[in-house]
Motif scaffolding. Structure first.
Motif, PDB file in Angstrom:
ATOM      1  N   ARG A  30       5.534  21.070 -51.914  1.00 50.17           N
ATOM      2  CA  ARG A  30       4.277  20.613 -51.315  1.00 50.17           C
ATOM      3  C   ARG A  30       3.759  21.572 -50.256  1.00 50.17           C
ATOM      4  NH1 ARG A  30       4.836  16.021 -48.143  1.00 50.17           N
ATOM      5  NH2 ARG A  30       6.973  16.705 -47.729  1.00 50.17           N
ATOM      6  N   ALA A  31       4.657  22.388 -49.693  1.00 48.77           N
ATOM      7  CA  ALA A  31       4.260  23.284 -48.603  1.00 48.77           C
ATOM      8  C   ALA A  31       3.197  24.282 -49.032  1.00 48.77           C
ATOM      9  CB  ALA A  31       5.486  24.024 -48.075  1.00 48.77           C
ATOM     10  N   LEU A  37       4.179  18.986 -43.258  1.00 51.27           N
ATOM     11  CA  LEU A  37       4.946  18.191 -44.208  1.00 51.27           C
ATOM     12  C   LEU A  37       5.385  16.849 -43.635  1.00 51.27           C
ATOM     13  CD1 LEU A  37       7.207  20.969 -45.779  1.00 51.27           C
ATOM     14  CD2 LEU A  37       5.137  19.946 -46.736  1.00 51.27           C
TER      15      LEU A  37
END
Length: 358
Positions: A30-31, A37
């Motif tokens: 997802r980064a 995050l």
């Protein structure tokens, strides 16, 4: 100009392939698109607790990478995790593979990188092995909170369940959410039943494993181990970009420590490795472990782990062997983790991990 044959029909909702669950509590990929995050997560302080508070559920995949990564963090290359096991010949994960996943369920609600806490007690029940490729559902609840000696404690109960609904492992842990770990060493610990001192009786018999012929006073040969900084960091979720006193030097120093310390749950995994070797197959289905954490142990600091038989009970299901267990710092001889364990073994010999090596 448009052409009817250029248009592709949208797939029906039921036919859209959903991504497989990731191997960790959170997906670090997802980064690429997400700046923070931990956005939206609560600050991990006592005042923010809600009792009861649900943590999860989340589904993860026990893939080849997850098993190999755990083996690296512990330097534990159990052959059953890499080849055939006594469980229908299938590859299985280490007995404590999912322990830290359960402990860390709180980071689905609370910001893990803001946690400077201290794990004070851990209890685990081993109900069945987890298989390579299996999707496992993890869920937990904060069931109790209390204050003692100026510290705020929280109690979590959690469980990992396999695809077929069977229990794999159960967890009950006690944690101080926000403290200075460097000030908590050497507090001592006891229970109403007995205190673990790490001292051996006058007459002991050194053994390499436990079975129906075990006797009170038998002491496991055990082993020595060093957890390096990179092993501690990987175990403590640096691969998910989590920063804590186990994975980051500056965070550790901010918590009053000289260098990162080995996570309590990683020491639990050391004891589980020790008891897997001692009990073999039975540890995965009938093992129980309860420990308290007394002193910190720094990365690169040598430790030793062992177990002492305190009672042997014959029953209809086999022989129940009760133990005291501990981990000791070799630099000064101080105990870091102490506790109790038990396992019921059948009244005949069982395969040990070493017997399947090679």
């Amino acid at each position: 100009m448009s052409h009817a044959h250029d248009k592709r029909p949208e797939p029906a909702a039921s036919s859209v392939k959903q991504p497989a669950p990731w191997r960790d509590l959170t997906d670090p990929r997802r980064a690429v698109e997400v700046e923070d995050l931990e956005a939206g997560l609560k600050e991990p302080i006592f005042e923010n607790l809600e009792i009861p508070e649900k943590l999860g559920p989340v589904t993860i995949t026990v893939d080849d990478h997850k098993i190999k990564r755990f083996a690296f963090t512990q330097n534990d290359y159990n052959p059953w995790a890499f080849a055939e096991s006594p469980f229908d010949g299938r590859r299985i994960g280490h007995a404590a593979l999912l322990g830290n996943d359960l402990l860390q369920l709180f980071t689905l609600v609370y910001a893990g990188s803001q946690t400077v806490g201290f794990h004070t007690e851990e209890q685990m029940w081993f109900d069945s092995p987890v298989y390579l490729g299996e999707r496992v559902t993890l869920s937990g609840t904060y069931v109790e909170s209390y204050q003692r000696r100026g510290q705020g404690y929280v109690v979590m109960e959690a469980q990992a369940v396999g695809e077929d609904g069977r229990s794999i492992i159960r967890h009950r842990g006690v944690e101080i959410l926000r403290t200075m770990p460097g000030t908590l060493a050497g507090r001592g610990s006891s229970t109403p039943e007995r205190r673990v001192t790490g001292e051996l009786p006058e007459h002991t018999r050194k053994v390499d494993g436990f079975g129906p012929d075990s006797q009170p006073g038998d002491v496991l040969t055990g082993f020595e181990k060093i957890i390096a900084a990179e092993q501690a960091a990987v175990f403590s979720r640096i691969g998910e970009y989590v920063r804590n006193v186990h994975s980051d030097l500056q965070t550790a120093r901010g918590g009053g420590l000289r260098v990162p310390i080995v996570q309590g749950q990683q020491q639990v995994s050391v004891l589980s490795e020790c008891l897997t070797g001692a009990f073999g197959k039975s540890w995965f289905t009938a093992g129980w472990l309860r420990v308290k954490f007394l002193n910190t142990i720094e990365v690169f600091e040598p430790m030793s782990a062992t177990a002492l038989v305190t009672d042997v009970k014959k029953g209809p299901d086999g022989t129940r062997i009760e133990l005291e267990v501990w981990i000791r710092r070799l630099c000064d001889g101080k105990l870091t983790t102490v506790g109790w364990a038990s396992c019921t073994v059948p009244d005949q010999d069982e395969p040990q991990p070493s017997e399947t090596a090679g």
